[in-house]
Design a protein around this motif. Structure first.
Motif, mmCIF file in Angstrom:
data_model
loop_
_atom_site.group_PDB
_atom_site.id
_atom_site.type_symbol
_atom_site.label_atom_id
_atom_site.label_comp_id
_atom_site.label_asym_id
_atom_site.label_seq_id
_atom_site.Cartn_x
_atom_site.Cartn_y
_atom_site.Cartn_z
ATOM 1 N N ALA A 194 0.837 -1.205 0.000
ATOM 2 C CA ALA A 194 0.000 0.000 0.000
ATOM 3 C C ALA A 194 0.870 1.252 0.000
ATOM 4 O O ALA A 194 0.580 2.220 -0.720
ATOM 5 C CB ALA A 194 -0.938 -0.007 1.206
ATOM 6 N N LEU A 195 1.929 1.253 0.777
ATOM 7 C CA LEU A 195 2.841 2.402 0.805
ATOM 8 C C LEU A 195 3.530 2.593 -0.544
ATOM 9 O O LEU A 195 3.671 3.719 -1.021
ATOM 10 C CB LEU A 195 3.891 2.228 1.909
ATOM 11 N N ILE A 196 3.935 1.493 -1.141
ATOM 12 C CA ILE A 196 4.571 1.572 -2.463
ATOM 13 C C ILE A 196 3.589 2.148 -3.480
ATOM 14 O O ILE A 196 3.948 2.999 -4.294
ATOM 15 C CB ILE A 196 5.102 0.188 -2.893
ATOM 16 N N LEU A 197 2.347 1.707 -3.431
ATOM 17 C CA LEU A 197 1.325 2.216 -4.345
ATOM 18 C C LEU A 197 1.083 3.705 -4.119
ATOM 19 O O LEU A 197 0.985 4.484 -5.084
ATOM 20 C CB LEU A 197 0.019 1.427 -4.171
ATOM 21 N N ILE A 198 1.015 4.109 -2.871
ATOM 22 C CA ILE A 198 0.808 5.528 -2.549
ATOM 23 C C ILE A 198 1.968 6.368 -3.081
ATOM 24 O O ILE A 198 1.764 7.414 -3.698
ATOM 25 C CB ILE A 198 0.635 5.716 -1.022
ATOM 26 N N LEU A 199 3.186 5.924 -2.855
ATOM 27 C CA LEU A 199 4.363 6.658 -3.327
ATOM 28 C C LEU A 199 4.411 6.707 -4.856
ATOM 29 O O LEU A 199 4.733 7.741 -5.442
ATOM 30 C CB LEU A 199 5.641 6.028 -2.772
ATOM 31 N N HIS A 200 4.073 5.599 -5.481
ATOM 32 C CA HIS A 200 4.053 5.558 -6.947
ATOM 33 C C HIS A 200 3.019 6.536 -7.507
ATOM 34 O O HIS A 200 3.294 7.286 -8.453
ATOM 35 C CB HIS A 200 3.766 4.134 -7.425
ATOM 36 N N ASN A 201 1.825 6.532 -6.928
ATOM 37 C CA ASN A 201 0.764 7.438 -7.382
ATOM 38 C C ASN A 201 1.151 8.901 -7.158
ATOM 39 O O ASN A 201 0.872 9.757 -8.002
ATOM 40 C CB ASN A 201 -0.557 7.125 -6.689
ATOM 41 N N ALA A 202 1.789 9.186 -6.029
ATOM 42 C CA ALA A 202 2.216 10.556 -5.743
ATOM 43 C C ALA A 202 3.249 11.009 -6.766
ATOM 44 O O ALA A 202 3.195 12.147 -7.264
ATOM 45 C CB ALA A 202 2.783 10.657 -4.337
ATOM 46 N N LYS A 203 4.182 10.133 -7.101
ATOM 47 C CA LYS A 203 5.200 10.464 -8.103
ATOM 48 C C LYS A 203 4.561 10.709 -9.466
ATOM 49 O O LYS A 203 4.891 11.672 -10.162
ATOM 50 C CB LYS A 203 6.222 9.336 -8.201
#
Length: 86
Positions: free
Chosen positions: A14-23
């Motif tokens: 979930a954190l990886i997905l959040i960071l990816h989406n933010a980028k």
């Protein structure tokens, strides 16, 4: 300890997905800003070109005026002062 590891394993994707989406969102925003900046620059350049063209036309007309085209600086100065006062 197992519970903490299990929670950690569940949270990491979930954190990886959040960071990816933010980028991705930052990249999309940066691209939109770049496109908008280019559009604004093109508009400003077109306005500047029109302004320069108008100035050239005005100078060409003024150069044809007898008061300006003549070699007498006094009549040219009077003419320009009168023009500026309008």
């Amino acid at each position: 300890m197992r519970l903490i590891l299990l929670v950690f394993i569940a949270i990491v994707p979930a954190l990886i997905l959040i960071l990816h989406n933010a980028k991705r969102d930052r990249e999309v925003s940066a691209e939109r800003i770049q496109v908008e900046a280019e559009r604004i620059v093109e508009i400003a350049a077109a306005r500047q070109a029109r302004f320069i063209d108008s100035a050239r036309q005005l100078l060409a007309i003024l150069a044809e005026m007898p008061e300006v085209a003549g070699r007498e600086s006094g009549s040219c100065s009077r003419f320009m002062n009168e023009l500026a006062d309008r």
